[in-house]
Design a protein around this motif. Structure first.
Motif, PDB file in Angstrom:
ATOM      1  N   ILE A 128       0.804  -1.180   0.016  1.00 19.76           N
ATOM      2  CA  ILE A 128      -0.136  -0.006   0.013  1.00 19.76           C
ATOM      3  C   ILE A 128       0.880   1.043  -0.035  1.00 19.76           C
ATOM      4  O   ILE A 128       2.077   1.179  -0.155  1.00 19.76           O
ATOM      5  CB  ILE A 128      -0.792  -0.174   1.286  1.00 19.76           C
ATOM      6  CG1 ILE A 128      -0.170  -0.354   2.397  1.00 19.76           C
ATOM      7  CG2 ILE A 128      -1.986  -1.049   0.944  1.00 19.76           C
ATOM      8  CD1 ILE A 128      -1.085  -0.410   3.752  1.00 19.76           C
ATOM      9  N   GLY A 129       0.478   2.466  -0.018  1.00 21.23           N
ATOM     10  CA  GLY A 129       1.262   3.611   0.052  1.00 21.23           C
ATOM     11  C   GLY A 129       0.442   5.004   0.632  1.00 21.23           C
ATOM     12  O   GLY A 129      -0.834   4.714   0.704  1.00 21.23           O
ATOM     13  N   THR A 130       1.229   5.803   0.248  1.00 15.24           N
ATOM     14  CA  THR A 130       0.737   7.229   0.708  1.00 15.24           C
ATOM     15  C   THR A 130       1.148   8.080  -0.738  1.00 15.24           C
ATOM     16  O   THR A 130       2.343   8.110  -0.978  1.00 15.24           O
ATOM     17  CB  THR A 130       1.522   7.874   1.847  1.00 15.24           C
ATOM     18  OG1 THR A 130       0.704   7.044   2.970  1.00 15.24           O
ATOM     19  CG2 THR A 130       0.969   9.373   2.130  1.00 15.24           C
ATOM     20  N   ILE A 131       0.085   8.856  -1.100  1.00 15.74           N
ATOM     21  CA  ILE A 131       0.296   9.748  -2.180  1.00 15.74           C
ATOM     22  C   ILE A 131       0.044  11.300  -1.809  1.00 15.74           C
ATOM     23  O   ILE A 131      -0.717  11.570  -0.880  1.00 15.74           O
ATOM     24  CB  ILE A 131      -0.650   9.639  -3.275  1.00 15.74           C
ATOM     25  CG1 ILE A 131      -0.767   7.980  -3.784  1.00 15.74           C
ATOM     26  CG2 ILE A 131      -0.236  10.217  -4.632  1.00 15.74           C
ATOM     27  CD1 ILE A 131      -1.780   7.620  -4.636  1.00 15.74           C
ATOM     28  N   PHE A 132       1.131  12.260  -2.264  1.00 12.79           N
ATOM     29  CA  PHE A 132       1.152  13.532  -2.060  1.00 12.79           C
ATOM     30  C   PHE A 132       1.183  14.406  -3.121  1.00 12.79           C
ATOM     31  O   PHE A 132       2.017  14.074  -4.092  1.00 12.79           O
ATOM     32  CB  PHE A 132       1.838  14.112  -0.674  1.00 12.79           C
ATOM     33  CG  PHE A 132       3.375  13.876  -0.974  1.00 12.79           C
ATOM     34  CD1 PHE A 132       3.863  12.452  -0.694  1.00 12.79           C
ATOM     35  CD2 PHE A 132       3.949  14.831  -1.354  1.00 12.79           C
ATOM     36  CE1 PHE A 132       5.315  12.335  -0.956  1.00 12.79           C
ATOM     37  CE2 PHE A 132       5.486  14.656  -1.552  1.00 12.79           C
ATOM     38  CZ  PHE A 132       5.938  13.591  -1.523  1.00 12.79           C
TER      39      PHE A 132
END
Ligand code: AHG
Ligand code: MN
Ligand code: MN
Length: 336
Positions: A128-132
């Motif tokens: 999974i991940g974090t997008i910014f």
């Protein structure tokens, strides 16, 4: 042994050298990276921490929120509100914009994020991940409103993601190419492990959720059908398929070895242009992909040229190896 370059040194050299970034933007990126380290620790706890399963609430998208969606969102809000580098934040998990409290100085940047991308993969231990995404607050904005966030993706000053996979990696662009940093847990810093990422222009690997096949528009059906015909078909070669179900994981693979990612419009919800959100999924990923020599379109136009009309609007996404994206654009034009 040449000293390894960590994220701080990379950003200081960007600020000092090419003047690509301001001190405020450097601080912003470092704070986001620190928040991603904390999210990574929560992700890695799994069943040993109270981080799995549903939160018992829905977000503005009408999706059931996972505990990690909210944990990641709170980590990013708390990490970013005191630094004086931001005017406001917006998130997939918040209905509207989140202005920085008056008790802190207000900065010149707007931060948008998908705090936890690929939520359906959390409970099954898949990447999974974090997008910014980072925009500038328009001049003389006064009180920050949603409309200040509605800027075309081409106006981003920085974008990136953190991918929580076998390694934890931060992938970043400030408009001068794409750099990859791998988290060194012993020293607790992101170490530069790849600079100037280039997506191969051609590929034999497509990434799409095949279960939606019967709902796709003709140009997408035509493209995938030709890939499936393999070397005896019009493409003259066999294709492979990958679909992780976390945009961050699929886009990371494409940045690393090429490929084409599609989450196109389909007739399941014909009044929605697509599933993925423009401002904090499609735009940051499109900026990264273009900075790595790839292309990103909604079928009709460059994603970074789309002028948003609402904070959580969705769009059709086709991105990756340039030759495949251009072929899909041609098929859309022929079918129009
Ligand atoms: P999110 O978990 O932030 O809602 O994003 C999930 C998105 C994206 O990461 C992924 O590519 C896509 O949803 C997968 O959709 P399907 O489950 O319909 O394949
Ligand atoms: Mn997402
Ligand atoms: Mn999400």
């Amino acid at each position: 042994m040449t000293p390894s370059v960590n994220l701080t040194r990379y950003l200081v050299e960007k600020e000092r050298g090419q003047g690509a970034i301001t001190a405020q933007l450097r601080l912003l990126i470092e704070v986001v990276a620190r928040a991603c380290k904390r999210i990574s620790l929560a992700v890695n706890k799994g069943a040993l921490g109270d981080v799995l399963g549903a939160a018992g609430s829905d977000n503005v998208q009408g999706e059931a929120q996972k505990k990690l969606d909210l944990i990641a969102n709170d980590v990013l809000l708390e990490a970013n509100e005191w630094g004086g580098h931001l005017a406001a934040m917006a998130s997939e998990e918040m209905d509207t914009v989140f202005p920085v409290s008056e008790r802190y100085p207000r900065g010149e940047y707007l931060l948008l994020f998908d705090p936890l991308d690929g939520s359906s993969n959390i409970d099954v231990d898949v990447t999974i991940g974090t997008i910014f995404s980072v925009l500038q607050l328009p001049e003389n904005a006064g009180e920050v409103r949603e409309e200040h966030f509605l800027q075309a993706g081409a106006r981003q000053v920085a974008a990136g993601y953190c991918v929580y996979g076998p390694q934890t990696q931060l992938v970043l662009t400030v408009g001068q190419g794409v750099a990859v940093f791998t988290l060194d847990r012993e020293q607790g810093s992101f170490v530069l492990t790849q600079n100037n990422v280039q997506i191969p222009p051609s590929t034999s690997e497509f990434s799409i959720n095949m279960s939606n096949l019967r709902h796709w528009a003709p140009p997408v059906k035509r493209y995938i059908d030709e890939c499936l015909q393999g070397k005896d078909g019009p493409r003259g070669r066999d294709f492979n398929m990958r679909w992780v179900g976390s945009m961050v994981a699929d886009v990371h693979r494409i940045l690393m070895r090429g490929g084409v990612f599609l989450y196109p419009w389909d007739q399941r919800e014909p009044n929605k242009p697509g599933k993925l959100r423009l401002l904090y999924e499609a735009n940051p990923m499109s900026f990264l992909v273009e900075q790595a020599g790839g292309a990103a379109t909604n079928g009709k136009q460059r994603i970074l040229d789309i002028t948003p009309t609402s904070l959580h609007e969705r769009c059709s996404v086709i991105l990756g190896s340039r030759e495949e994206v251009e072929l899909l654009q041609r098929y859309h034009a022929e079918s129009a």
